[in-house]
Design an enzyme around this catalytic site. Structure first.
Site, PDB file in Angstrom:
ATOM      1  N   HIS A   1      -7.644 -18.349   5.569  1.00 28.88           N
ATOM      2  CA  HIS A   1      -9.021 -18.091   5.135  1.00 28.88           C
ATOM      3  C   HIS A   1      -9.949 -18.819   6.116  1.00 28.88           C
ATOM      4  O   HIS A   1      -9.795 -20.031   6.306  1.00 28.88           O
ATOM      5  CB  HIS A   1      -9.265 -18.696   3.755  1.00 28.88           C
ATOM      6  CG  HIS A   1      -8.748 -17.898   2.607  1.00 28.88           C
ATOM      7  ND1 HIS A   1      -7.419 -17.795   2.311  1.00 28.88           N
ATOM      8  CD2 HIS A   1      -9.406 -17.180   1.659  1.00 28.88           C
ATOM      9  CE1 HIS A   1      -7.284 -17.046   1.216  1.00 28.88           C
ATOM     10  NE2 HIS A   1      -8.469 -16.662   0.804  1.00 28.88           N
TER      11      HIS A   1
ATOM     12  N   HIS B   1      -5.650 -12.238  -4.422  1.00 23.00           N
ATOM     13  CA  HIS B   1      -5.039 -13.420  -5.063  1.00 23.00           C
ATOM     14  C   HIS B   1      -4.449 -13.039  -6.420  1.00 23.00           C
ATOM     15  O   HIS B   1      -5.168 -12.513  -7.277  1.00 23.00           O
ATOM     16  CB  HIS B   1      -6.090 -14.512  -5.248  1.00 23.00           C
ATOM     17  CG  HIS B   1      -6.588 -15.064  -3.947  1.00 23.00           C
ATOM     18  ND1 HIS B   1      -6.136 -16.252  -3.421  1.00 23.00           N
ATOM     19  CD2 HIS B   1      -7.471 -14.568  -3.037  1.00 23.00           C
ATOM     20  CE1 HIS B   1      -6.730 -16.472  -2.252  1.00 23.00           C
ATOM     21  NE2 HIS B   1      -7.545 -15.460  -2.002  1.00 23.00           N
TER      22      HIS B   1
ATOM     23  N   ASP C   1      -3.685 -14.893  -8.871  1.00 23.40           N
ATOM     24  CA  ASP C   1      -4.368 -15.585  -9.970  1.00 23.40           C
ATOM     25  C   ASP C   1      -5.818 -15.105 -10.141  1.00 23.40           C
ATOM     26  O   ASP C   1      -6.530 -15.607 -11.008  1.00 23.40           O
ATOM     27  CB  ASP C   1      -4.314 -17.120  -9.800  1.00 23.40           C
ATOM     28  CG  ASP C   1      -4.546 -17.588  -8.377  1.00 23.40           C
ATOM     29  OD1 ASP C   1      -4.405 -16.771  -7.443  1.00 23.40           O
ATOM     30  OD2 ASP C   1      -4.872 -18.760  -8.178  1.00 23.40           O
TER      31      ASP C   1
ATOM     32  N   GLU D   1     -15.781 -17.855   6.022  1.00 19.63           N
ATOM     33  CA  GLU D   1     -16.313 -17.360   4.748  1.00 19.63           C
ATOM     34  C   GLU D   1     -17.444 -18.295   4.322  1.00 19.63           C
ATOM     35  O   GLU D   1     -18.604 -17.896   4.260  1.00 19.63           O
ATOM     36  CB  GLU D   1     -15.172 -17.330   3.718  1.00 19.63           C
ATOM     37  CG  GLU D   1     -15.543 -16.826   2.341  1.00 19.63           C
ATOM     38  CD  GLU D   1     -14.374 -16.973   1.343  1.00 19.63           C
ATOM     39  OE1 GLU D   1     -13.406 -17.705   1.643  1.00 19.63           O
ATOM     40  OE2 GLU D   1     -14.450 -16.363   0.253  1.00 19.63           O
TER      41      GLU D   1
ATOM     42  N   HIS E   1      -5.243  -8.698   1.308  1.00 19.58           N
ATOM     43  CA  HIS E   1      -5.840  -9.970   0.862  1.00 19.58           C
ATOM     44  C   HIS E   1      -6.266  -9.874  -0.602  1.00 19.58           C
ATOM     45  O   HIS E   1      -7.337  -9.366  -0.933  1.00 19.58           O
ATOM     46  CB  HIS E   1      -7.048 -10.317   1.746  1.00 19.58           C
ATOM     47  CG  HIS E   1      -7.570 -11.703   1.517  1.00 19.58           C
ATOM     48  ND1 HIS E   1      -7.685 -12.645   2.521  1.00 19.58           N
ATOM     49  CD2 HIS E   1      -7.999 -12.323   0.384  1.00 19.58           C
ATOM     50  CE1 HIS E   1      -8.168 -13.768   2.021  1.00 19.58           C
ATOM     51  NE2 HIS E   1      -8.375 -13.592   0.712  1.00 19.58           N
TER      52      HIS E   1
ATOM     53  N   GLY F   1      -8.893 -22.134  -0.411  1.00 14.89           N
ATOM     54  CA  GLY F   1      -9.640 -23.207  -1.083  1.00 14.89           C
ATOM     55  C   GLY F   1     -10.962 -23.488  -0.394  1.00 14.89           C
ATOM     56  O   GLY F   1     -11.334 -22.810   0.574  1.00 14.89           O
TER      57      GLY F   1
ATOM     58  N   ASP G   1      -9.739  -9.413  -2.832  1.00  6.55           N
ATOM     59  CA  ASP G   1      -9.785 -10.863  -3.056  1.00  6.55           C
ATOM     60  C   ASP G   1      -9.408 -11.202  -4.497  1.00  6.55           C
ATOM     61  O   ASP G   1      -8.360 -11.769  -4.734  1.00  6.55           O
ATOM     62  CB  ASP G   1     -11.152 -11.451  -2.685  1.00  6.55           C
ATOM     63  CG  ASP G   1     -11.031 -12.863  -2.109  1.00  6.55           C
ATOM     64  OD1 ASP G   1      -9.909 -13.266  -1.784  1.00  6.55           O
ATOM     65  OD2 ASP G   1     -12.063 -13.548  -1.975  1.00  6.55           O
TER      66      ASP G   1
HETATM   67 ZN   LIG Z   1      -9.109 -15.079  -0.576  1.00  2.74          ZN
END
Ligand SMILES: [Zn+2]
Length: 416
Positions: A275, A94, A96, A278, A92, A248, A356
Site C-alpha cells: 500500500h 481486504h 476483513d 494513498e 486489491h 495500515g 478495497d
Molecule cells: Zn487496501
C-alpha cells in the site's frame, strides 16, 4: 424497520418500501418517464449530477434523483447489469472489509461479541466509511469486523462466503488480503492462514472462481512482527499464499522500517505488493518500489506528483491496484471526478479497478466499473484494457496468467 423511505424524484416526494430500487421510485413518480428509462431514452442522476444506475437500491430517506430525458448523444452508458455479466479479476480487496452483515450478526451472537447495530441494514450503515475524515478513521471500522473473526471457523466461513459473493458477480480470479497478525493471540499465525485457505478451497470447488491469499504486515506494528509474518507466509508459498503486503496507517509509518520482512518474503519466492501513495505522496511509492522491492503498488493514487517516478512505473510496467470509492472515503482524492485512474491509464500505467473494502465502502466490483465509466468517462474499451491489466498483474504463475487472460477475452467476445 418497515417504514417507507421518502425520496425525491424531479423534486417531488415519493415514498417507496425499503429494498426498492431507483427505477421503482421513478415508476411511482411517473410511469411514462419510467418507460423511457427502461427503453434507454432517459437517464438518472443524483443531486450532484452524477450518473445513478436505475437498478441501484435506495439506501436512505432524503435521496434526490433527477430523471433526464436524453436526446440520444452517442451510445447509452453501460448499465450495472451489463457490467455484472462481464468476467472480472480483482487484485486489491481486504477480507476483513467484505463480511456479509448477516454473517457478522450471527457470529457476534454466537461469540457474545457486541456490535454497533443489531440489524443487517443498521450494521452496514454503522460500518460505512462514507463519512470518514481520513485513512486512520476509515481503518477504525475494521475493529468491528475483526472482533468476530477470531476463531478458525469464523475465518473459514468468511473466506468461503467472500469467494461465493465474488463468483456471483462473475469474478473469475481474485487476490484477497488480510493480516494474520490481527488474529493473534486467539489464533497462531499458522491457524490464521490455514482457516481462510480452507474456506477459499471449498468455494473454488463449488463456483470455479479461484482466489489467492495475500498476507499483510501492518505499518504501525513493530518491524519484527512483520518479519515473523514473512517467515510464516513463506511456508505457504505453494499452498495458496501468493504475496506479501504492507497495510495500515501510512502517514508517519514508513515502509522502509519493514524492509527486512519484504527481503525475507522475496528471498523465499513470495511476490510483494505494498500500500503506498494513498495517505502519503509519491515518496512513499518510491520507497515501496526501491527500498522494499514491491512488484505492485496498492493504490498509488498520488504517483502523478512525481513525473519521473510515473515514467519509471510506465517503463517497468509496475501495476497499480486502484480503488476509486475507497480513495474518496479516505480523502486520498477530494471527489471521484478528481481521481487520476483514467489519466494514468491513458499515460500507459498498468492500472486496474478494485474495491478495497466492499462492506465499508458499500460497493461491489461491478459498481466500481460503473463508476469509472460514468463518473470518469472511462470507455468500454478502456475498461476492458484495465481488466486485461488486472489479468496480467496477478501473482499467478505465467501459464495460469495467460490462460486467465485468454478466458476473459473469450468471455468478453461472447458477450459482445
Ligand atoms: Zn487496501
Amino acid at each position: 424497520m418497515s417504514d417507507p423511505l421518502r425520496v425525491f424524484v424531479n423534486e417531488r416526494a415519493v415514498d417507496v418500501p425499503r429494498g426498492a430500487a431507483v427505477r421503482d421510485a421513478v415508476r411511482r413518480h411517473d410511469r411514462a418517464l419510467a418507460d423511457l428509462l427502461e427503453a434507454g431514452a432517459a437517464r438518472v442522476t443524483d443531486a450532484m449530477g452524477r450518473a445513478v444506475d436505475a437498478a441501484d437500491p435506495i439506501r436512505e430517506s432524503g435521496a434526490v434523483f433527477r430523471v433526464v430525458v436524453s436526446a440520444r448523444r452517442g451510445p447509452a452508458p453501460l448499465s450495472k447489469a451489463v457490467l455484472r455479466r462481464w468476467p472480472k479479476v480483482e487484485l486489491h480487496v481486504h477480507l476483513d472489509g467484505c463480511l456479509r452483515p448477516v454473517t457478522m450478526l450471527e457470529l457476534a451472537r454466537a461469540q457474545g461479541v457486541r456490535l454497533p447495530a443489531d440489524t443487517p441494514e443498521g450494521l452496514a450503515d454503522a460500518l460505512s466509511t462514507r463519512n470518514a475524515h481520513s485513512l486512520e478513521e476509515y481503518l477504525q471500522t475494521y475493529q468491528y469486523t475483526l472482533s468476530v473473526m477470531q476463531t478458525p471457523e469464523a475465518l473459514e466461513r468468511i473466506a468461503y462466503e467472500f469467494v461465493l459473493d465474488a463468483a456471483a458477480e462473475n469474478i473469475r480470479y481474485v487476490e484477497v488480503r488480510y493480516s494474520p497478525l490481527l488474529h493473534r493471540p486467539a489464533l497462531t499465525l499458522t491457524q490464521a492462514i490455514d482457516a481462510p485457505l480452507r474456506g477459499i478451497e471449498r468455494a473454488t470447488v463449488e463456483t470455479g472462481t479461484r482466489a489467492g491469499l495475500i498476507v499483510c504486515a501492518i505499518r504501525t506494528l513493530p518491524p519484527e512482527t512483520s518479519l515473523d509474518l514473512a517467515h510464516a507466509a513463506a511456508d505457504y508459498r505453494s499452498a495458496g499464499v501468493v504475496a506479501f503486503d504492507l497495510a495500515g496507517a501510512e502517514a508517519g509509518h514508513p515502509a522502509r522500517d519493514h524492509a527486512a520482512a519484504f527481503r525475507h518474503a522475496a528471498a523465499h519466492g513470495l511476490a510483494c505488493t505494498c500500500h503506498a501513495g494513498e495517505a502519503e505522496g509519491a515518496q512513499s511509492i518510491d520507497e515501496a518500489l526501491h527500498v522494499c522491492g514491491a512488484g505492485r503498488i496498492g493504490h498509488g493514487t498520488r504517483l502523478g506528483e512525481d513525473p519521473e517516478l510515473l515514467a519509471e512505473v510506465v517503463e517497468r510496467a509496475i501495476p497499480l491496484e486502484m480503488c476509486l470509492t475507497s480513495n474518496v472515503h479516505t480523502h486520498a482524492v477530494a471527489r471521484v471526478e478528481a481521481h487520476p485512474f483514467r489519466r494514468y491509464l491513458e499515460q500507459g500505467v498498468r492500472v486496474s479497478l478494485n474495491t478495497d473494502g466492499r462492506l465499508m465502502d458499500g460497493i461491489t466490483l461491478t459498481d466500481e466499473y460503473h463508476l469509472a465509466h460514468t463518473a470518469l468517462g472511462v470507455t468500454p474499451d478502456q475498461l476492458k484494457q484495465s481488466l486485461l491489466n488486472a489479468c496480467d498483474a496477478t501473482f499467478l504463475p505465467e501459464a495460469d496468467k495467460v490462460a486467465l487472460a485468454e478466458r476473459v477475452k473469450a468471455e468478453l467476445e461472447d458477450l459482445a
